[in-house]
Structures are given as C-alpha cells and as structure tokens.
Design a protein around this motif. Structure first.
Motif, PDB file in Angstrom:
ATOM      1  N   TRP A 214     -11.644   1.424  14.879  1.00 30.83           N
ATOM      2  CA  TRP A 214     -11.992   1.605  13.470  1.00 30.83           C
ATOM      3  C   TRP A 214     -10.868   0.684  12.806  1.00 30.83           C
ATOM      4  CZ3 TRP A 214      -7.586   4.338  10.520  1.00 30.83           C
ATOM      5  CH2 TRP A 214      -6.599   4.145  11.218  1.00 30.83           C
ATOM      6  N   GLY A 215     -10.998   0.748  11.268  1.00 31.44           N
ATOM      7  CA  GLY A 215     -10.201  -0.030  10.529  1.00 31.44           C
ATOM      8  C   GLY A 215     -10.607  -0.332   9.246  1.00 31.44           C
ATOM      9  N   ARG A 216     -10.257  -1.522   8.429  1.00 30.42           N
ATOM     10  CA  ARG A 216     -10.396  -1.692   7.181  1.00 30.42           C
ATOM     11  C   ARG A 216     -11.217  -3.279   7.274  1.00 30.42           C
ATOM     12  NH1 ARG A 216      -5.402  -0.306   3.224  1.00 30.42           N
ATOM     13  NH2 ARG A 216      -7.001  -0.668   1.816  1.00 30.42           N
ATOM     14  N   ASP A 217     -11.703  -3.282   6.186  1.00 33.90           N
ATOM     15  CA  ASP A 217     -12.730  -4.559   5.974  1.00 33.90           C
ATOM     16  C   ASP A 217     -11.483  -5.560   5.094  1.00 33.90           C
ATOM     17  OD1 ASP A 217     -14.318  -6.921   5.161  1.00 33.90           O
ATOM     18  OD2 ASP A 217     -15.875  -5.529   4.343  1.00 33.90           O
ATOM     19  N   PRO A 218     -11.328  -6.731   5.828  1.00 32.80           N
ATOM     20  CA  PRO A 218      -9.918  -7.414   5.192  1.00 32.80           C
ATOM     21  C   PRO A 218     -10.760  -8.058   3.929  1.00 32.80           C
ATOM     22  CG  PRO A 218     -10.206  -8.200   7.333  1.00 32.80           C
ATOM     23  CD  PRO A 218     -11.277  -6.885   7.104  1.00 32.80           C
ATOM     24  N   LYS A 219     -12.094  -8.250   3.587  1.00 37.75           N
ATOM     25  CA  LYS A 219     -12.634  -8.838   2.621  1.00 37.75           C
ATOM     26  C   LYS A 219     -13.912  -7.789   2.179  1.00 37.75           C
ATOM     27  CE  LYS A 219     -15.251 -13.198   1.623  1.00 37.75           C
ATOM     28  NZ  LYS A 219     -15.915 -14.432   2.178  1.00 37.75           N
ATOM     29  N   PRO A 220     -13.171  -6.936   1.357  1.00 38.54           N
ATOM     30  CA  PRO A 220     -14.501  -5.889   0.981  1.00 38.54           C
ATOM     31  C   PRO A 220     -14.977  -6.408  -0.396  1.00 38.54           C
ATOM     32  CG  PRO A 220     -12.403  -5.026   0.522  1.00 38.54           C
ATOM     33  CD  PRO A 220     -11.878  -6.311   1.179  1.00 38.54           C
ATOM     34  N   GLU A 221     -16.298  -5.519  -0.573  1.00 40.77           N
ATOM     35  CA  GLU A 221     -16.850  -5.589  -1.977  1.00 40.77           C
ATOM     36  C   GLU A 221     -15.916  -4.850  -2.955  1.00 40.77           C
ATOM     37  OE1 GLU A 221     -20.691  -4.131  -1.907  1.00 40.77           O
ATOM     38  OE2 GLU A 221     -21.741  -5.756  -0.980  1.00 40.77           O
ATOM     39  N   ALA A 222     -16.085  -5.199  -4.105  1.00 39.54           N
ATOM     40  CA  ALA A 222     -15.328  -4.832  -5.381  1.00 39.54           C
ATOM     41  C   ALA A 222     -15.479  -3.230  -5.157  1.00 39.54           C
ATOM     42  CB  ALA A 222     -15.761  -5.432  -6.562  1.00 39.54           C
ATOM     43  N   GLY A 223     -14.446  -2.586  -5.453  1.00 39.63           N
ATOM     44  CA  GLY A 223     -14.639  -0.945  -5.591  1.00 39.63           C
ATOM     45  C   GLY A 223     -14.649  -0.185  -3.942  1.00 39.63           C
TER      46      GLY A 223
END
Length: 460
Positions: A214-223
């Motif tokens: 699991w984790g976070r996207d270091p380069k996410p879409e806006a929002g």
C-alpha cells in the motif's frame, strides 16, 4: 526331650526380632521459617502474563491511527465547504459539491464511531489494568518477604548502580557525530532514523490477505493528492488482478473505498496480472512483476492498458530469487518495485550476479526502458526488503519478530556501499512483506501480515 529343646529356641528367636536395633537413630527437624508459597508465585506469573497480552502497542496505535485520520479529514472538509460557499452556482456544481461533502461527513462519522468504541474499550482496559497492577504490586511485596538472603534486593541495587555508571560514562564520553558525507543528491539530507509506527490499521479486510502492499502516488493527478492505494494478493497469497483506491487516509483506516477497484483483468492469475506483493503506484500507473515473466508491467489506471519491460537475460523470477531470512523466504518477491523523488526503480537479481542485488532505473516513456543499472555486493536472500529514498537503495534484514534493521545502503550518485547503517524498525507483526517509501510526506509504508503500518523517515 526334643520338645523341651525346641520351645526355648523359638522363644529366644521372637525376643531377638522385637528388640530395637542399636545402629538406628531418629531425629526430628523443626523449620521455623514459613514455607514458600509456590502456588501464589505461579498465580502472580499467570496474572502478569495476562496483563501483558491485554495491553499491547497495537491497541494504542489503533487509536492513534484513527485520531490521525480524523485530524487530516477535518481540514479537508473545511476546505471543501469553503469552496462551495465561494463558488456555489445553485445548479449542478452545488449538487456535486454537496454530494462530495455528504460522503466526507459519512467517513468522519464512521471515524468518530470507531473512536468512541475504541475509547470506551481503552477506558475499561485502563481501569482493569490499574487494579491488576495494584494487586500484583502488593503480591510481589509480600513474596519479597521470603527473600531472607536479600538476593532480590541485591540485584535491584546492582541494577541501579549499573544505570548510574552508564549515565556517568555517557557524560564523560559524549556521542561522536558521524562524519559520513551526505548520501545522494537529496534535498532532505541524509537518512538518520525511522520513527513510529504512525499508522496501524487492518483496513477493510482484517486478517484476510497476508501479502500485499500500500502507499501513495508520488506523482498523482490533480485532485488525487490525498489518495491512497492498496494491492492485496487475493489468489493463493501470490497473485492479484486489481488495485483498490481510497480518497483519504481516514477512508483507508475505516475501510471505505468510494473509488473502489480498478481491475487489470477479470481472471486471476492470467497474462499481465500481478505476481508478488512488491508493487508501486506512480503517475497514475501501477508497476509490478508481470505474471509468469521476468518483466515489469505498467498498468495505466486511466486507459486500462498494460505495457511490459523485459529485464536482462538471467533475471530470476517465479520465486527463484526471493527475499529471505533464516526461518523463511517470502514467495514471489523476485522483483521489488520502488519509488522515490526521481521516479520508479526495480530491484532484482540475476544468475550472472550470483544472487546479489541489482538495481535499475525505470524510465517512464513509451516504450518502457531501463536507463541505468548498478550491481551491488549484497546477497538478495540475506535481505528481507528494499526501498529507495533520494537515489539511495536501502536494504533491511530480520532481527526478530519485533525488530527489523536497515543495515545496508547503496548510493547511486557516488557508488558507495555501506553495511553499517544500523537503523531499527519496530514491527507490529513478525514479517514485513512490502516496504514503500513515499517522497510526498517522507513516510515508509509497510504491509505486515495483512496489516498496514507506516513510519516517519527522518533526514538530517
């Protein structure tokens, strides 16, 4: 005449047998001391063991995780309400905004309900534990009265003296600061320590899926800056065919996935589905070990398309080059995908490298390519996990069921290897099956025996 002789002999024999023996001595020993109450000591030990099993770090961390989720959710709600007040057009925009706020309020209510339930449980546990500790203390003081030789008191005195001596030594010999140069080209400085855990949660499926990430996207879409992702090995602890998305940390903790699953394929496993738990999300694309291939797959969450990157000849796959410790190997961990400030990396091993770790940088373009490769001298099956931070590869090893150690680093800028990092990670479960660094908030996300745990990474 014969009868006269026999009678006296029989009488003589009887008298001899009844006479007391001259070489036997009997004495009586009276012990003035009280008998030691072994039963009471056994009861005290049982009560102490029950107390330890009832009060665990996991219970405290569950409450902290819920509070952290609420702390992050309330400012988001306030921001959304303020935006609605500023930009309300009375038509479709207002309806959609109200729908979003309604969902946020539902998540917050669920968080508060779980907080209330956990708080009541903790209050009851605290009250019971306080009473148990008072009883244990009184019983131990009573048992100490049987220590007539003052052995326990002597041990306590020695312990106090040793502590005082250690403090004295620290004052005389202050800790020398490391003279190691900063590693990599990192805006944060050198990695110094790992603290926490900060988050500890079972999510939606407590105990159901042992392997995952699991984790976070270091380069996410806006929002989608606050979104989290979760991949669980849903088929035999080896394979998966979807990634599950959450709109916030609190949604992950309470187990509410409004976006739901993004499916790679309807079958599991099949061509281009996920093999092994070491996956990452970067730029709205999931990077992972392709099913039954020595290759990296990139699944685009928007277009639902898959691209593959063939790794060098001799790359070990299909559970031939796993992460291991003395007791077990983690199946299908041949390829480990990682993210940091610069993008996506893949860590693997080859037959040419005799099982040592190999590190390659993955380029995002079309088609997928490897830009540069580094060869290390650390044996992969002596490692339990790896992660990247600021262009530096870090490797961990299993110490015991409570502790993992970051023991190794490889700096891709300088080529310097170190085997003496010595940073300890306090585990909430015996095994860490996936470890991902998030450059968004400098957190380390671990997947441990179906639990999601995160740690704060401290840089100099």
């Amino acid at each position: 005449m014969k009868l006269y002789v026999i009678v006296p002999l029989c009488a003589l024999f009887t008298l001899t047998q009844q006479a007391p023996s001259s070489d036997k001595c009997t004495c009586e020993l009276t012990n003035s001391a009280k008998a030691f109450p072994h039963d009471k000591l056994s009861t005290v030990e049982d009560n102490a063991s029950k107390c330890n099993s009832n009060i665990t770090p996991q219970k405290t961390l569950e409450l902290e995780s819920l509070l952290l989720g609420l702390e992050r959710r309330l400012p988001q709600l306030q921001e959304d309400v303020s935006m609605l007040e500023r930009e309300d057009d009375g038509e479709l925009y207002a309806v959609l905004s109200l729908y979003v706020i309604e969902n946020e309020l539902l998540e917050i209510k669920q968080l508060i309900d779980r907080l209330n339930s956990s708080t009541l449980g903790h209050q009851r546990l605290t009250s019971e534990a306080t009473k148990q500790l008072e009883d244990l203390s009184a019983e131990m003081q009573e048992l100490e009265t049987y220590d007539t030789m003052k052995v326990v008191k002597g041990q306590q005195d020695n312990h106090r003296l040793q502590s005082d001596l250690d403090q004295c030594r620290k004052k005389l010999h202050p800790t020398i600061q490391s003279t190691q140069p900063p590693q990599g080209n990192c805006p944060h400085g050198q990695l110094q320590n790992i603290t926490g855990p900060r988050v500890y949660t079972a999510g939606e499926y407590p105990g159901s899926y042992k392997y995952g990430a699991w984790g976070r996207d270091p380069k996410p879409e806006a929002g989608k800056e606050n979104w989290y992702w979760l991949v669980m090995m849903t088929s035999g602890n080896k394979y998966s065919n979807y990634v599950r998305l959450y709109s916030s940390l609190s949604a992950l903790i309470v187990g509410v996935s409004i976006p739901g699953n993004v499916q790679i394929d309807s079958s599991n496993p099949t061509t281009n589905t996920i093999q092994g738990p070491n996956v990452v999300l970067y730029g709205e694309a999931l990077y992972y070990n392709c099913y039954n291939q020595d290759a990296v797959c990139r699944f685009n969450l928007t277009s639902k398309t898959v691209n593959t990157l063939q790794l060098p000849k001799g790359t070990r796959f299909n559970s031939k080059g796993n992460f291991c410790h003395l007791d077990e190997c983690y199946p299908f961990t041949d390829l480990d995908l990682a993210t940091d400030e610069s993008g996506v990396w893949v860590i693997y091993t080859t037959t040419q490298d005799f099982g040592n770790l190999v590190l390659s940088k993955v380029e995002e373009g079309e088609p997928l390519t490897l830009s540069q490769t580094w060869h290390t001298s650390v044996y992969k099956q002596g490692v339990t996990n790896t992660f990247m931070a600021c262009g530096v590869l870090y490797a961990t090893r299993y110490i015991n069921k409570d502790v993992e150690e970051i023991f190794y680093s490889f700096d891709t800028t300088t080529g310097v290897e170190r085997f003496n990092i010595g940073i300890l990670i306090n585990k909430m479960s015996p095994n860490i099956y996936a470890l991902n660094y998030s450059p968004v908030d400098q957190m380390l996300h671990a997947y441990c025996d179906s639990y999601m745990v995160s740690y704060k990474v401290l840089f100099s």
